[in-house]
Design a protein around this motif. Sequence first.
Motif, PDB file in Angstrom:
ATOM      1  N   THR A  64      13.503  22.981 106.445  1.00  0.00           N
ATOM      2  CA  THR A  64      12.365  23.906 106.295  1.00  0.00           C
ATOM      3  C   THR A  64      11.320  23.346 105.330  1.00  0.00           C
ATOM      4  OG1 THR A  64      13.426  25.213 104.550  1.00  0.00           O
ATOM      5  CG2 THR A  64      13.819  25.914 106.813  1.00  0.00           C
ATOM      6  N   GLY A  65      10.121  23.910 105.413  1.00  0.00           N
ATOM      7  CA  GLY A  65       8.951  23.387 104.719  1.00  0.00           C
ATOM      8  C   GLY A  65       9.110  23.302 103.210  1.00  0.00           C
ATOM      9  N   MET A  66       8.712  22.171 102.648  1.00  0.00           N
ATOM     10  CA  MET A  66       8.824  21.989 101.202  1.00  0.00           C
ATOM     11  C   MET A  66       7.624  21.324 100.568  1.00  0.00           C
ATOM     12  SD  MET A  66      12.644  20.766 100.155  1.00  0.00           S
ATOM     13  CE  MET A  66      13.163  19.944 101.646  1.00  0.00           C
ATOM     14  N   SER A  95       3.454  23.918 102.403  1.00  0.00           N
ATOM     15  CA  SER A  95       2.159  24.586 102.536  1.00  0.00           C
ATOM     16  C   SER A  95       1.017  23.578 102.641  1.00  0.00           C
ATOM     17  CB  SER A  95       1.929  25.495 101.332  1.00  0.00           C
ATOM     18  OG  SER A  95       0.597  25.959 101.377  1.00  0.00           O
ATOM     19  N   ASN A 123       2.371  24.669 107.991  1.00  0.00           N
ATOM     20  CA  ASN A 123       2.732  25.751 107.063  1.00  0.00           C
ATOM     21  C   ASN A 123       1.515  26.222 106.266  1.00  0.00           C
ATOM     22  OD1 ASN A 123       3.763  26.931 104.426  1.00  0.00           O
ATOM     23  ND2 ASN A 123       5.707  26.541 105.441  1.00  0.00           N
ATOM     24  N   HIS A 152       4.011  31.614 105.731  1.00  0.00           N
ATOM     25  CA  HIS A 152       5.034  32.120 104.809  1.00  0.00           C
ATOM     26  C   HIS A 152       4.599  33.385 104.079  1.00  0.00           C
ATOM     27  CE1 HIS A 152       3.139  29.053 101.986  1.00  0.00           C
ATOM     28  NE2 HIS A 152       3.233  30.074 101.159  1.00  0.00           N
ATOM     29  N   LYS A 189       7.913  33.098 108.083  1.00  0.00           N
ATOM     30  CA  LYS A 189       9.085  32.852 107.252  1.00  0.00           C
ATOM     31  C   LYS A 189       8.918  33.459 105.863  1.00  0.00           C
ATOM     32  CE  LYS A 189       9.905  28.624 105.603  1.00  0.00           C
ATOM     33  NZ  LYS A 189       9.826  28.761 104.132  1.00  0.00           N
ATOM     34  N   SER A 214      14.871  33.522 105.991  1.00  0.00           N
ATOM     35  CA  SER A 214      14.928  32.919 104.642  1.00  0.00           C
ATOM     36  C   SER A 214      15.302  33.904 103.531  1.00  0.00           C
ATOM     37  CB  SER A 214      13.595  32.227 104.326  1.00  0.00           C
ATOM     38  OG  SER A 214      13.787  31.354 103.234  1.00  0.00           O
ATOM     39  N   THR A 219      17.689  28.896  97.216  1.00  0.00           N
ATOM     40  CA  THR A 219      16.661  28.652  96.195  1.00  0.00           C
ATOM     41  C   THR A 219      15.996  29.963  95.786  1.00  0.00           C
ATOM     42  OG1 THR A 219      16.262  26.495  97.206  1.00  0.00           O
ATOM     43  CG2 THR A 219      14.584  27.306  95.677  1.00  0.00           C
ATOM     44  N   GLY A 260      20.074  29.541 101.498  1.00  0.00           N
ATOM     45  CA  GLY A 260      21.456  29.362 101.074  1.00  0.00           C
ATOM     46  C   GLY A 260      22.372  28.761 102.120  1.00  0.00           C
ATOM     47  N   ARG A 262      24.282  25.942 103.270  1.00  0.00           N
ATOM     48  CA  ARG A 262      24.652  24.773 102.475  1.00  0.00           C
ATOM     49  C   ARG A 262      25.635  23.830 103.153  1.00  0.00           C
ATOM     50  NH1 ARG A 262      20.540  25.790 100.840  1.00  0.00           N
ATOM     51  NH2 ARG A 262      19.891  26.512  98.790  1.00  0.00           N
ATOM     52  N   ALA A 281      16.268  23.997 102.943  1.00  0.00           N
ATOM     53  CA  ALA A 281      15.332  23.154 102.198  1.00  0.00           C
ATOM     54  C   ALA A 281      16.088  22.362 101.134  1.00  0.00           C
ATOM     55  CB  ALA A 281      14.242  24.018 101.557  1.00  0.00           C
ATOM     56  N   TRP A 282      16.643  23.079 100.176  1.00  0.00           N
ATOM     57  CA  TRP A 282      17.228  22.471  98.975  1.00  0.00           C
ATOM     58  C   TRP A 282      18.212  21.334  99.255  1.00  0.00           C
ATOM     59  CZ3 TRP A 282      22.021  22.633  96.269  1.00  0.00           C
ATOM     60  CH2 TRP A 282      21.931  22.240  94.926  1.00  0.00           C
TER      61      TRP A 282
HETATM   62  C1  LIG Z   1      10.759  22.275  96.613  1.00  0.00           C
HETATM   63  C2  LIG Z   1      10.545  23.369  97.606  1.00  0.00           C
HETATM   64  C3  LIG Z   1       9.253  23.636  98.048  1.00  0.00           C
HETATM   65  C4  LIG Z   1       9.024  24.651  98.981  1.00  0.00           C
HETATM   66  N1  LIG Z   1       7.753  24.838  99.471  1.00  0.00           N
HETATM   67  C5  LIG Z   1       7.545  25.707 100.480  1.00  0.00           C
HETATM   68  C6  LIG Z   1       6.281  25.813 101.107  1.00  0.00           C
HETATM   69  O1  LIG Z   1       5.327  25.125 100.753  1.00  0.00           O
HETATM   70  N2  LIG Z   1       6.143  26.706 102.130  1.00  0.00           N
HETATM   71  C7  LIG Z   1       7.197  27.482 102.558  1.00  0.00           C
HETATM   72  O2  LIG Z   1       7.042  28.242 103.510  1.00  0.00           O
HETATM   73  N3  LIG Z   1       8.399  27.419 101.958  1.00  0.00           N
HETATM   74  C8  LIG Z   1       8.602  26.553 100.949  1.00  0.00           C
HETATM   75  N4  LIG Z   1       9.850  26.443 100.381  1.00  0.00           N
HETATM   76  C9  LIG Z   1      10.891  27.414 100.765  1.00  0.00           C
HETATM   77  C10 LIG Z   1      11.890  26.847 101.763  1.00  0.00           C
HETATM   78  O3  LIG Z   1      11.267  26.474 102.969  1.00  0.00           O
HETATM   79  C11 LIG Z   1      13.026  27.858 102.043  1.00  0.00           C
HETATM   80  O4  LIG Z   1      12.490  28.976 102.717  1.00  0.00           O
HETATM   81  C12 LIG Z   1      13.733  28.329 100.785  1.00  0.00           C
HETATM   82  O5  LIG Z   1      13.792  27.292  99.808  1.00  0.00           O
HETATM   83  C13 LIG Z   1      15.158  28.807 101.061  1.00  0.00           C
HETATM   84  O6  LIG Z   1      15.954  27.788 101.584  1.00  0.00           O
HETATM   85  P1  LIG Z   1      17.041  26.978 100.703  1.00  0.00           P
HETATM   86  O7  LIG Z   1      17.900  28.006 100.046  1.00  0.00           O
HETATM   87  O8  LIG Z   1      17.760  26.128 101.675  1.00  0.00           O
HETATM   88  O9  LIG Z   1      16.285  26.165  99.690  1.00  0.00           O
HETATM   89  C14 LIG Z   1      10.106  25.431  99.457  1.00  0.00           C
HETATM   90  C15 LIG Z   1      11.413  25.156  99.001  1.00  0.00           C
HETATM   91  C16 LIG Z   1      11.639  24.132  98.089  1.00  0.00           C
HETATM   92  C17 LIG Z   1      13.048  23.883  97.635  1.00  0.00           C
END
Ligand SMILES: Cc1cc2nc3c(=O)[nH]c(=O)nc-3n(C[C@H](O)[C@H](O)[C@H](O)COP(=O)(O)O)c2cc1C
Length: 363
Positions: A64-66, A95, A123, A152, A189, A214, A219, A260, A262, A281-282
């Motif tokens: 997912t987007g980061m 984003s 995004n 988002h 999302k 999400s 995270t 979450g 994992r 993402a994480w």
């Molecule tokens: C470093 C980082 C940057 C993120 N940036 C964005 C973002 O720009 N746009 C977005 O929709 N979600 C963003 N997210 C959220 C993730 O896409 C995801 O929805 C959220 O972290 C939950 O997933 P996880 O528990 O696997 O990390 C980001 C997450 C991380 C860890």
Amino acid sequence: MPSISKRKEDHLRIAAKPNAQYSDPAGFDDVLLVHNALPEVNLKSIDTSAKFLGKTLSAPILITGMSGGTDKGGALNQKLAKAAEKSKVALGLGSQRPMLKDAKTLAHYKVRSLCPSIPLIGNIGAVNLPEYPLEKIEWLVSSIEADALAIHLNPLQEAVQPEGDTNFQGVLRSISKVCEKLSVPVIVKETGAGISGPVAQQLFESGVKFIDCSGRGGTSWSKVEYARGGRLPGFEEWGYPTLPALVECSSFGPTICSGGVRSGVDAAKAIAMGAQLAGAAWPFLGAADPSLVAAQWREQIRTSMFLCGAKNIEQMRNAPLIVGGRTSEILNARGFDMRVYSSRSVSPSAASTPSPSERGHYL
Ligand SMILES: Cc1cc2nc3c(=O)[nH]c(=O)nc-3n(C[C@H](O)[C@H](O)[C@H](O)COP(=O)(O)O)c2cc1C
């Protein structure tokens, strides 16, 4: 460095640390896939492939987007794009708001040549939509050759972010306008605080094609923002957990499960509970080689399917499972009947297989 770029760098640095994760769980431990001691399938011939946005994935996995908007973010996008192409999983970018502020940052998101065969997702924040004409939003997608746009929703993050934008009035209408005119499907999302059923219903009715629920359990964006000096403590564990969010959202339309996730075993549980794809993402953020994470998850999905007797993802969607603990309590309180999951069977001949509309639906 402009403030938006500094913020993006802070996010990547702080979110990578383990203390930016929720303490409260997503709910995967509450889901017990019923072990099949007589699977009658060959592990090696199990088909984990899944279709998404008209393309075929090796397994139903989405990174997912980061990131984006800074050189570091651009490098991460390139690394993830190569890994996603190698392992044939879908990829979301972070984003693209920086692109709307400074067109030069487009370079951080232009990764299509590195991942020509997989679904690539743009995004933008929902709260930012009213600021820009539709042509600009279309440009976000066309300039990076994306297959879909993820919008988002992050009211929790904005509420505690030192410089957060908290005017969410009119956001649904803005999303609906984008859905009406955009050349690609819209995914809405959350960013880790979850989407409930009634919100998903409004979004699907507004033209959204997929929800990424999400949820809480991975995270924590409030923890990330607190580490940056965020305002008003007390929201560290706020959010709707992933598993209840998944069940609620998927009762209204196609849903991606993230927050979450994992392991591939979590992903397999998500598929069995109604997800189209499992996203994370994480786990990919800190990975030396994200393609190895994706490959291990695919093999964990395959082995979970084997142990449930499912030959393909469609059969896995009917794997019998028991939902207990807090997830069951929440879903029962929300009017869902968890018994539909325990009485079903992967076998197409079994009479008890519920239709999608019966699966975990509101009573
Ligand atoms: C470093 C980082 C940057 C993120 N940036 C964005 C973002 O720009 N746009 C977005 O929709 N979600 C963003 N997210 C959220 C993730 O896409 C995801 O929805 C959220 O972290 C939950 O997933 P996880 O528990 O696997 O990390 C980001 C997450 C991380 C860890």
